[in-house]
Design a protein around this motif. Structure first.
Motif, PDB file in Angstrom:
ATOM      1  N   ARG A  35      -7.127  12.429  55.705  1.00 20.76           N
ATOM      2  CA  ARG A  35      -7.113  13.250  56.918  1.00 20.76           C
ATOM      3  C   ARG A  35      -5.789  13.979  57.114  1.00 20.76           C
ATOM      4  NH1 ARG A  35      -7.820   8.176  60.057  1.00 20.76           N
ATOM      5  NH2 ARG A  35      -5.739   7.382  60.455  1.00 20.76           N
ATOM      6  N   ARG A  36      -4.754  13.602  56.352  1.00 22.41           N
ATOM      7  CA  ARG A  36      -3.467  14.295  56.434  1.00 22.41           C
ATOM      8  C   ARG A  36      -3.335  15.421  55.406  1.00 22.41           C
ATOM      9  NH1 ARG A  36       0.712   9.878  55.567  1.00 22.41           N
ATOM     10  NH2 ARG A  36       2.109  11.666  55.611  1.00 22.41           N
ATOM     11  N   LEU A  37      -4.270  15.502  54.458  1.00 18.95           N
ATOM     12  CA  LEU A  37      -4.189  16.517  53.413  1.00 18.95           C
ATOM     13  C   LEU A  37      -4.837  17.820  53.841  1.00 18.95           C
ATOM     14  CD1 LEU A  37      -5.031  14.443  50.215  1.00 18.95           C
ATOM     15  CD2 LEU A  37      -2.776  15.009  51.156  1.00 18.95           C
ATOM     16  N   ILE A  38      -4.189  18.920  53.464  1.00 18.92           N
ATOM     17  CA  ILE A  38      -4.766  20.253  53.646  1.00 18.92           C
ATOM     18  C   ILE A  38      -4.880  20.843  52.242  1.00 18.92           C
ATOM     19  CG2 ILE A  38      -4.538  22.526  54.695  1.00 18.92           C
ATOM     20  CD1 ILE A  38      -2.624  21.229  56.761  1.00 18.92           C
ATOM     21  N   HIS A  39      -6.098  21.095  51.812  1.00 15.65           N
ATOM     22  CA  HIS A  39      -6.365  21.594  50.465  1.00 15.65           C
ATOM     23  C   HIS A  39      -6.338  23.119  50.468  1.00 15.65           C
ATOM     24  CE1 HIS A  39      -7.639  17.519  49.408  1.00 15.65           C
ATOM     25  NE2 HIS A  39      -8.154  17.513  50.624  1.00 15.65           N
ATOM     26  N   THR A  40      -6.072  23.693  49.312  1.00 11.96           N
ATOM     27  CA  THR A  40      -6.100  25.144  49.143  1.00 11.96           C
ATOM     28  C   THR A  40      -7.360  25.509  48.370  1.00 11.96           C
ATOM     29  OG1 THR A  40      -3.693  25.323  49.162  1.00 11.96           O
ATOM     30  CG2 THR A  40      -4.909  27.122  48.123  1.00 11.96           C
ATOM     31  N   ILE A  41      -8.103  26.467  48.890  1.00 12.10           N
ATOM     32  CA  ILE A  41      -9.326  26.964  48.246  1.00 12.10           C
ATOM     33  C   ILE A  41      -9.065  28.400  47.812  1.00 12.10           C
ATOM     34  CG2 ILE A  41     -11.767  27.548  48.579  1.00 12.10           C
ATOM     35  CD1 ILE A  41     -11.236  24.541  48.614  1.00 12.10           C
ATOM     36  N   ALA A  42      -9.225  28.686  46.524  1.00 14.47           N
ATOM     37  CA  ALA A  42      -8.903  30.014  46.008  1.00 14.47           C
ATOM     38  C   ALA A  42     -10.091  30.745  45.393  1.00 14.47           C
ATOM     39  CB  ALA A  42      -7.783  29.911  44.977  1.00 14.47           C
ATOM     40  N   HIS A  43     -11.263  30.101  45.369  1.00 13.22           N
ATOM     41  CA  HIS A  43     -12.425  30.726  44.730  1.00 13.22           C
ATOM     42  C   HIS A  43     -13.632  30.647  45.654  1.00 13.22           C
ATOM     43  CE1 HIS A  43     -10.064  30.808  41.087  1.00 13.22           C
ATOM     44  NE2 HIS A  43      -9.804  29.528  41.262  1.00 13.22           N
ATOM     45  N   PRO A  44     -14.408  31.720  45.736  1.00  8.09           N
ATOM     46  CA  PRO A  44     -15.587  31.715  46.594  1.00  8.09           C
ATOM     47  C   PRO A  44     -16.520  30.557  46.242  1.00  8.09           C
ATOM     48  CG  PRO A  44     -15.188  33.906  45.715  1.00  8.09           C
ATOM     49  CD  PRO A  44     -14.253  32.974  45.008  1.00  8.09           C
ATOM     50  N   GLY A  45     -17.043  29.911  47.241  1.00 10.52           N
ATOM     51  CA  GLY A  45     -17.984  28.817  47.043  1.00 10.52           C
ATOM     52  C   GLY A  45     -17.340  27.449  46.948  1.00 10.52           C
ATOM     53  N   ASP A  46     -16.048  27.385  46.596  1.00  6.55           N
ATOM     54  CA  ASP A  46     -15.394  26.084  46.453  1.00  6.55           C
ATOM     55  C   ASP A  46     -15.287  25.348  47.787  1.00  6.55           C
ATOM     56  OD1 ASP A  46     -15.188  26.498  43.762  1.00  6.55           O
ATOM     57  OD2 ASP A  46     -12.997  26.632  43.706  1.00  6.55           O
ATOM     58  N   ALA A  47     -15.100  26.085  48.881  1.00  7.27           N
ATOM     59  CA  ALA A  47     -15.003  25.425  50.191  1.00  7.27           C
ATOM     60  C   ALA A  47     -16.294  24.683  50.502  1.00  7.27           C
ATOM     61  CB  ALA A  47     -14.695  26.442  51.288  1.00  7.27           C
ATOM     62  N   GLN A  48     -17.442  25.319  50.215  1.00  6.14           N
ATOM     63  CA  GLN A  48     -18.725  24.664  50.479  1.00  6.14           C
ATOM     64  C   GLN A  48     -18.899  23.437  49.585  1.00  6.14           C
ATOM     65  OE1 GLN A  48     -20.989  25.378  53.010  1.00  6.14           O
ATOM     66  NE2 GLN A  48     -21.621  23.344  52.357  1.00  6.14           N
ATOM     67  N   MET A  49     -18.515  23.555  48.315  1.00  2.00           N
ATOM     68  CA  MET A  49     -18.604  22.399  47.410  1.00  2.00           C
ATOM     69  C   MET A  49     -17.738  21.256  47.915  1.00  2.00           C
ATOM     70  SD  MET A  49     -18.769  23.593  43.462  1.00  2.00           S
ATOM     71  CE  MET A  49     -18.018  25.192  43.439  1.00  2.00           C
ATOM     72  N   LEU A  50     -16.548  21.592  48.375  1.00  2.00           N
ATOM     73  CA  LEU A  50     -15.634  20.569  48.884  1.00  2.00           C
ATOM     74  C   LEU A  50     -16.213  19.915  50.144  1.00  2.00           C
ATOM     75  CD1 LEU A  50     -12.894  19.191  48.524  1.00  2.00           C
ATOM     76  CD2 LEU A  50     -11.868  21.060  49.821  1.00  2.00           C
ATOM     77  N   ARG A  51     -16.770  20.721  51.031  1.00  2.00           N
ATOM     78  CA  ARG A  51     -17.375  20.169  52.252  1.00  2.00           C
ATOM     79  C   ARG A  51     -18.625  19.351  51.946  1.00  2.00           C
ATOM     80  NH1 ARG A  51     -16.793  25.101  54.180  1.00  2.00           N
ATOM     81  NH2 ARG A  51     -18.990  25.330  54.618  1.00  2.00           N
ATOM     82  N   ASP A  52     -19.343  19.693  50.897  1.00  2.00           N
ATOM     83  CA  ASP A  52     -20.506  18.890  50.505  1.00  2.00           C
ATOM     84  C   ASP A  52     -20.075  17.481  50.090  1.00  2.00           C
ATOM     85  OD1 ASP A  52     -22.182  21.013  51.011  1.00  2.00           O
ATOM     86  OD2 ASP A  52     -22.415  21.581  48.904  1.00  2.00           O
ATOM     87  N   ILE A  53     -18.906  17.382  49.476  1.00  2.00           N
ATOM     88  CA  ILE A  53     -18.387  16.088  49.036  1.00  2.00           C
ATOM     89  C   ILE A  53     -17.743  15.345  50.204  1.00  2.00           C
ATOM     90  CG2 ILE A  53     -16.730  14.955  47.500  1.00  2.00           C
ATOM     91  CD1 ILE A  53     -16.992  17.491  45.687  1.00  2.00           C
ATOM     92  N   HIS A  54     -16.952  16.069  50.984  1.00  2.00           N
ATOM     93  CA  HIS A  54     -16.198  15.498  52.106  1.00  2.00           C
ATOM     94  C   HIS A  54     -16.415  16.391  53.331  1.00  2.00           C
ATOM     95  CE1 HIS A  54     -13.993  12.853  49.367  1.00  2.00           C
ATOM     96  NE2 HIS A  54     -13.902  13.887  48.565  1.00  2.00           N
ATOM     97  N   PRO A  55     -17.419  16.128  54.158  1.00  2.00           N
ATOM     98  CA  PRO A  55     -17.773  17.030  55.261  1.00  2.00           C
ATOM     99  C   PRO A  55     -16.643  17.347  56.242  1.00  2.00           C
ATOM    100  CG  PRO A  55     -19.456  15.357  54.948  1.00  2.00           C
ATOM    101  CD  PRO A  55     -18.311  14.985  54.065  1.00  2.00           C
ATOM    102  N   ARG A  56     -15.692  16.444  56.431  1.00  2.00           N
ATOM    103  CA  ARG A  56     -14.646  16.691  57.422  1.00  2.00           C
ATOM    104  C   ARG A  56     -13.299  17.037  56.786  1.00  2.00           C
ATOM    105  NH1 ARG A  56     -15.576  11.894  61.648  1.00  2.00           N
ATOM    106  NH2 ARG A  56     -13.369  12.330  61.934  1.00  2.00           N
ATOM    107  N   ILE A  57     -13.349  17.568  55.578  1.00  2.00           N
ATOM    108  CA  ILE A  57     -12.141  17.893  54.827  1.00  2.00           C
ATOM    109  C   ILE A  57     -11.403  19.073  55.473  1.00  2.00           C
ATOM    110  CG2 ILE A  57     -13.065  19.598  53.212  1.00  2.00           C
ATOM    111  CD1 ILE A  57     -11.292  16.664  51.811  1.00  2.00           C
ATOM    112  N   ARG A  58     -10.107  19.098  55.310  1.00  2.00           N
ATOM    113  CA  ARG A  58      -9.294  20.193  55.826  1.00  2.00           C
ATOM    114  C   ARG A  58      -8.867  21.089  54.664  1.00  2.00           C
ATOM    115  NH1 ARG A  58      -4.520  17.503  58.716  1.00  2.00           N
ATOM    116  NH2 ARG A  58      -4.196  19.592  59.512  1.00  2.00           N
TER     117      ARG A  58
END
Length: 195
Positions: free
Chosen positions: A89-112
């Motif tokens: 919950r303290r990590l903020i990830h960087t998303i640089a490619h279209p669609g990766d944010a959705q993939m990340l949220r599919d794995i971890h719904p409350r990811i930052r």
């Protein structure tokens, strides 16, 4: 290496005072000081976020800094994310490619995460059109500007339609003040100039 501690601490305070919203960057060998040392110094400065270069650098700072940790290297599918919920919950990830944010949220719904905007550096990041399709921002956008050039003009153009928070590199304190608006908060990421 001998450090004039008083002079260094005075410099750190001055950089922090002239760069509101400062996000210190601690990556690689920690600019010769070590990542753990820089994490403790960021805690001493009282900032709420520190940036690391890669996921492998998280363990060196996470127990020495109590705020958020922004990972500058973009998340890619298959990247292992710490399972510990206190760390996650303290990590903020960087998303640089279209669609990766959705993939990340599919794995971890409350990811930052933040979305990386493409700049004239041409390193990685999304175009304005790609960013529009990623409208579900959580923690803002990030942009890595080049060391030279008219960074203020480039940042102004890139952020013209963005609202919220923008993590930026290679802008002066005066540039940051000029960019801020009621609906836009600029968070300067500073490494070399700080340490």
């Amino acid at each position: 290496l001998e450090i004039d501690g008083d002079r260094w601490r005075t410099h750190l305070r001055r950089v922090a005072l002239t760069n509101p919203g400062l996000v210190p960057v601690a990556k690689g060998n920690g600019y010769g000081f070590g990542l753990a040392s820089l994490a403790r110094r960021a805690e001493w400065l009282g900032v709420d976020t520190i940036a690391v270069g890669t996921y492998t650098e998280i363990p060196e700072v996470i127990d020495r800094f109590t705020g958020d940790v922004l990972v500058l290297t973009p998340w890619t599918p298959g990247q292992v994310i710490p399972e510990d919920s206190k760390i996650a919950r303290r990590l903020i990830h960087t998303i640089a490619h279209p669609g990766d944010a959705q993939m990340l949220r599919d794995i971890h719904p409350r990811i930052r995460y933040v979305l990386e905007m493409a700049t004239s550096m041409r390193r990685h990041g999304m175009s304005a059109d790609e960013l529009k399709s990623e409208h579900h921002l959580q923690d803002g956008v990030t942009l890595h500007l080049p060391l030279v050039g008219d960074n203020l003009a480039e940042a102004r153009a890139l952020l013209a339609h963005h609202r919220g928070t923008a993590y930026v590199s290679h802008l002066s304190g005066a540039d940051v003040l000029e960019l801020e608006r009621d609906d836009l908060t600029i968070r300067p990421r500073i490494g070399t100039k700080l340490w």
